[in-house]
Design a protein around this motif. Structure first.
Motif, mmCIF file in Angstrom:
data_model
loop_
_atom_site.group_PDB
_atom_site.id
_atom_site.type_symbol
_atom_site.label_atom_id
_atom_site.label_comp_id
_atom_site.label_asym_id
_atom_site.label_seq_id
_atom_site.Cartn_x
_atom_site.Cartn_y
_atom_site.Cartn_z
ATOM 1 N N HIS A 21 0.838 -1.206 0.000
ATOM 2 C CA HIS A 21 0.000 0.000 0.000
ATOM 3 C C HIS A 21 0.871 1.253 0.000
ATOM 4 O O HIS A 21 0.603 2.221 -0.718
ATOM 5 N N TYR A 22 1.924 1.220 0.817
ATOM 6 C CA TYR A 22 2.809 2.385 0.898
ATOM 7 C C TYR A 22 3.524 2.610 -0.427
ATOM 8 O O TYR A 22 3.702 3.756 -0.866
ATOM 9 N N ALA A 23 3.938 1.538 -1.074
ATOM 10 C CA ALA A 23 4.597 1.659 -2.384
ATOM 11 C C ALA A 23 3.653 2.276 -3.405
ATOM 12 O O ALA A 23 4.063 3.107 -4.225
ATOM 13 N N ARG A 24 2.381 1.890 -3.347
ATOM 14 C CA ARG A 24 1.393 2.485 -4.265
ATOM 15 C C ARG A 24 1.188 3.957 -3.967
ATOM 16 O O ARG A 24 0.986 4.766 -4.881
ATOM 17 N N GLU A 25 1.256 4.313 -2.691
ATOM 18 C CA GLU A 25 1.124 5.720 -2.311
ATOM 19 C C GLU A 25 2.290 6.542 -2.868
ATOM 20 O O GLU A 25 2.097 7.648 -3.383
ATOM 21 N N VAL A 26 3.497 6.003 -2.752
ATOM 22 C CA VAL A 26 4.666 6.707 -3.300
ATOM 23 C C VAL A 26 4.525 6.869 -4.805
ATOM 24 O O VAL A 26 4.820 7.930 -5.369
ATOM 25 N N TRP A 27 4.073 5.821 -5.473
ATOM 26 C CA TRP A 27 3.887 5.900 -6.913
ATOM 27 C C TRP A 27 2.810 6.909 -7.287
ATOM 28 O O TRP A 27 2.928 7.616 -8.288
ATOM 29 N N LEU A 32 4.765 14.689 -7.582
ATOM 30 C CA LEU A 32 5.387 15.545 -6.566
ATOM 31 C C LEU A 32 6.878 15.262 -6.484
ATOM 32 O O LEU A 32 7.681 16.191 -6.323
ATOM 33 N N LEU A 33 7.238 13.994 -6.615
ATOM 34 C CA LEU A 33 8.658 13.632 -6.600
ATOM 35 C C LEU A 33 9.395 14.341 -7.726
ATOM 36 O O LEU A 33 10.479 14.913 -7.507
ATOM 37 N N PHE A 34 8.826 14.334 -8.927
ATOM 38 C CA PHE A 34 9.469 14.987 -10.068
ATOM 39 C C PHE A 34 9.544 16.499 -9.866
ATOM 40 O O PHE A 34 10.545 17.141 -10.232
ATOM 41 N N ILE A 35 8.492 17.079 -9.274
ATOM 42 C CA ILE A 35 8.483 18.524 -9.034
ATOM 43 C C ILE A 35 9.581 18.917 -8.047
ATOM 44 O O ILE A 35 10.324 19.886 -8.272
ATOM 45 N N PRO A 122 3.421 10.757 1.138
ATOM 46 C CA PRO A 122 4.441 9.845 1.689
ATOM 47 C C PRO A 122 5.781 10.562 1.800
ATOM 48 O O PRO A 122 6.336 11.012 0.805
ATOM 49 N N ARG A 123 6.279 10.660 2.988
ATOM 50 C CA ARG A 123 7.507 11.443 3.201
ATOM 51 C C ARG A 123 8.707 10.843 2.494
ATOM 52 O O ARG A 123 9.713 11.527 2.293
ATOM 53 N N LEU A 124 8.596 9.584 2.117
ATOM 54 C CA LEU A 124 9.695 8.941 1.394
ATOM 55 C C LEU A 124 9.988 9.632 0.068
ATOM 56 O O LEU A 124 11.099 9.537 -0.461
#
Length: 280
Positions: A21-27, A32-35, A122-124
């Motif tokens: 579930h957490y991996a899906r949240e990061v995906w 946001l990661l790219f930004i 996700p803070r990751l």
């Protein structure tokens, strides 16, 4: 007077408990990661005199100094027929990626305290995006290697095809302890002094400017508990090819430590990220 709503439900937004579930949240928050990554890249090269050339100058100057000190003064041998400068560069590039990635990941959460304290995600995403700038610097620094190969008239061996796999392990090597230090840095701000110490001492206990073949056999197992020892050996093998024969048990030991650090860092980061907004 309004009657109390006995059927009211509170909506709590938090990271999923299961890894999948957490991996899906990061995906789901990959945009946001790219930004964040693009923002950090722009900030790194904005309002600089020579821009991206800094990513070349820093490893180039370090390469020159280490080559002079260890080959001309200390007179340490190279590997096979490879020039000593290539031996040093094949250790310097992965080390600088690790050092920069560890530093950026460790301070990434506290550097983004405004968005951490205001919105959920996700803070990751934050420490992963911090590694993007280091990847760009690394890609630019690879031009030095291209220049050295051209200068000496060398042709890369087939082992260079394994470079992408080694780079994946380099990212994981920086991410594991980076997550651990990022979480600790939120709660204990004096951990920001730990990272420079690790970077300063690590370059001497890692085979950056010398070959692991110089390590006495009785000390090799202990030496390869340093995950960067095996990672640098793997990277050096991809660059030097038949000129360098790595000690495979040592690489396996280093990769095992790398995996342990990655798992420990991820678990601790996930266990403490709910309190980031309160502690930051």
């Amino acid at each position: 007077m309004n009657a109390p709503d006995s059927h009211r439900q509170d909506l709590v937004i938090e990271a999923g408990s299961s890894p999948s579930h957490y991996a899906r949240e990061v995906w789901r928050f990959r945009s946001l990661l790219f930004i964040l990554a693009w923002r950090d890249i722009r900030v790194r090269f904005k309002q600089t005199v020579i821009g991206a050339a800094w990513a070349l100058l820093r490893p180039l100057l370090t390469l020159i100094i280490l080559t002079i000190v260890f080959s001309k003064i200390a007179r340490l041998p190279s590997e096979g027929n490879a020039p000593y400068v290539l031996l040093v560069l094949s250790g310097l590039l992965p080390w600088q990626f690790f050092a920069a990635g560890l530093s950026d990941a460790a301070s990434s959460v506290t550097d983004n305290e405004k968005i951490v304290s205001k919105i959920y995600f996700p803070r990751l995403v934050i420490p992963i995006s911090a590694l993007a700038v280091c990847a760009v610097d690394f890609a630019i620094a690879l031009l030095i290697m291209v220049g050295i190969f051209a200068f000496y008239g060398l042709t890369p061996d087939w082992t260079l095809l394994a470079l992408p796999v080694v780079l994946v392990f380099a990212v994981l090597a920086a991410l594991g302890p980076g997550l651990l230090l990022a979480a600790l840095n939120v709660k204990y701000r004096d951990f920001r002094y730990v990272v420079p110490f690790i970077v300063q001492m690590g370059i001497y206990v890692s085979p950056v400017a010398y070959s692991t073949s110089l390590i006495p056999e009785g000390w090799r197992t202990l030496y390869y508990l340093n995950p960067m020892a095996g990672l640098i050996d793997a990277f050096r093998w991809t660059v030097l090819g038949s000129n360098f024969t790595p000690w495979l048990p040592g690489i396996g030991l280093s990769l095992s430590v790398l995996v342990v650090l990655l798992v420990a860092g991820t678990l601790y980061f996930r266990a403490t990220e709910r309190s980031f907004a309160d502690n930051i």
